[in-house]
Design an enzyme around this catalytic site. Structure first.
Site, mmCIF file in Angstrom:
data_model
loop_
_atom_site.group_PDB
_atom_site.id
_atom_site.type_symbol
_atom_site.label_atom_id
_atom_site.label_comp_id
_atom_site.label_asym_id
_atom_site.label_seq_id
_atom_site.Cartn_x
_atom_site.Cartn_y
_atom_site.Cartn_z
ATOM 1 C CG HIS A 25 -2.217 -0.720 0.980
ATOM 2 N ND1 HIS A 25 -2.282 -2.089 0.985
ATOM 3 C CD2 HIS A 25 -3.474 -0.281 0.704
ATOM 4 C CE1 HIS A 25 -3.532 -2.457 0.739
ATOM 5 N NE2 HIS A 25 -4.269 -1.388 0.554
ATOM 6 C CE LYS A 35 -7.543 -11.814 9.746
ATOM 7 N NZ LYS A 35 -7.526 -11.225 11.089
#
Lengths: 283, 171
Positions: free
Chosen positions: B37, B102
């Site tokens: 990222h 998640k």
């Protein structure tokens, strides 16, 4: 000896222990909401695939931790550390495991799960001529929710409960619930956390032999499940599969509480090395 | 409601979804965790090794096996998405329309433009069944878990956990 340790690592990451699977099946039966059943159903299917195909159930095969009870008269005492490190390298390639050891300064991952301080080995010298070790692959998502509280003696056991329940609530779905909570009380900051981690090696459903502690374990389990966080944090009746408490005496001024949060994949395996070189591997 | 979707996703695709829906996702998804990222956001859009327009990012660091020079995904469940909250606005601004992970994320940045899909944490062996092949891998210098794995998936069963209308399944 190295092969036996590799086998224990493989067993730990590919086969979830029976007591954990039973608790997850019971949780699946208990849940009524569709989202909780979606998640628990996936968990049970993933466990089955791991077992039948001998592949890691969870891709986070963890930081490998070893708890070694080393018999002072074992002829293998001098070899065991090197064997553990070598087995970790071999298992990374053969099982395979995900390489999870990263240099804290450079961010470099050397790719074989070994490095400064890892795999983590906790030693205990005991009498006798055998070596027994537990392998505990510890995932990062749940470890990130672990915590230490240095309570005052005045806060006592009520404080322990409040701290644990608040922490579990704050973590929500992050540690992959339904979780298993390892709690160490007393001993000091470091020792309470070590007790908490070792508590995870006990079977799910098995209470502390001290009835007073067993009772607190049961009460905490109920309180945590009343939070309604549920499987993966999306609501449900089961937030924790079990709560395990271990204690040590404390300093008069301190009431340390170590909390280690473990994901539903409460993995473990054991190895025993006899003086004649024979080995046993079990879960 | 259960729907089948194929990547890249359009804005219409994501606006139709509601929290609680089951989506069977097919097509290409790209794994990215913390380090990836940071790198994605440090590069100009045209220098990225994938087209972010309508793309789906998977918060995942897989277990892989290399045989005869090609990679096979062995186990590939989601990692905890909350760590990537700090990069969320940045990647959604690039045109990403779906994130799989998640544990949930901040819901607000998804409004009007993207959805958060949940897969069951720890169920990596099951998730790997939906991965048909590895199309490419980039940034292996970040290490296997942090590299950018371009995966072809088929009917990956996902829950819409945060929709584009401000609804979230997380407690």
């Amino acid at each position: 000896m190295i092969e036996a340790i590799v086998e224990a690592i493989r067993l730990a990451v590919t086969r979830i222990p029976d007591d954990v699977v039973s608790a997850l099946r019971e949780a699946y039966e208990r849940e009524e909401n569709g989202v909780a059943r979606f998640n628990l159903g996936n968990i049970l299917r993933a466990i089955e695939i791991g077992r039948t195909e001998s592949i890691p159930v969870c891709q986070d095969t963890g930081t490998l931790m070893f708890f070694v009870k080393a018999g002072l008269r074992s002829p293998f005492l001098g070899e065991i550390e090197r064997a553990i490190v070598e087995a970790t390298r071999l298992a990374t390639e053969k099982v395979p495991l995900r390489p999870n050891a990263v240099d804290v300064l450079t961010g470099k991952n050397l790719g074989d799960n070994t490095g400064r301080g890892v795999p983590i080995i906790h030693w205990e010298l005991v009498g006798g001529n055998e070596i027994e070790m537990a392998v505990l692959p510890k995932g990062g998502g749940s470890e990130n929710c672990s915590a230490l509280a240095m309570l005052t003696p005045g806060e006592g056991w009520e404080g322990v409960k409040r701290f644990v329940v608040e922490k579990v609530k704050a973590c929500g779905g992050k540690p992959c619930p339904p979780v298993v909570l390892g709690i160490g009380v007393g001993g000091g900051a470091d020792y309470s956390l070590l007790l908490a981690k070792k508590a995870l090696l006990r079977r799910v459903g098995e209470r502390n032999p001290d009835e007073r502690i067993a009772e607190i374990e049961g009460e905490l389990l109920e309180e945590v499940n009343a939070l309604g966080i549920g499987p993966m944090g999306m609501g449900g009746k089961t937030t924790a599969l079990d709560v395990k408490i271990e204690v040590a005496h404390r300093h008069p001024a301190s009431f340390p509480v170590g909390l280690i949060v473990q994901c539903w994949a409460n993995r473990r395996a054991f190895v025993r090395i006899k003086p004649d070189g024979r080995v046993e591997v079990w879960q | 409601m259960a729907v089948r979707l194929r990547t890249p996703l359009s804005t219409e695709d994501v606006l139709r979804l509601k929290a609680g829906d089951v989506v069977y996702l097919s097509g290409e998804i790209v794994t990215a965790r913390d380090s990836a990222h940071r790198r994605i956001l440090s590069l100009p859009k045209e220098k990225l090794p994938f087209n972010p327009e309508g793309a789906v990012i998977y918060h995942c660091g897989p277990v892989v096996r290399k045989t005869h020079g090609s990679y096979e995904i062995v186990s590939a469940g989601p990692t905890t998405s909350a760590r990537m909250n700090r990069y969320l606005d940045g990647v959604l601004d690039l045109g990403i329309r779906g994130i799989i992970g998640k544990g949930g994320m901040k819901a607000e940045p998804f409004r009007g433009r993207a959805v958060y899909f949940a897969f069951t944490g720890g169920a990596g062996s099951l998730a790997a069944k939906s991965v048909k092949r590895v199309r490419a891998v980039h940034w292996l210098d970040l290490g296997i878990p942090e590299a950018l794995w371009v995966l072809e998936v088929e009917d990956f069963p996902l829950l819409v956990a945060i929709d584009a209308h401000g609804n979230s399944l997380y407690r």
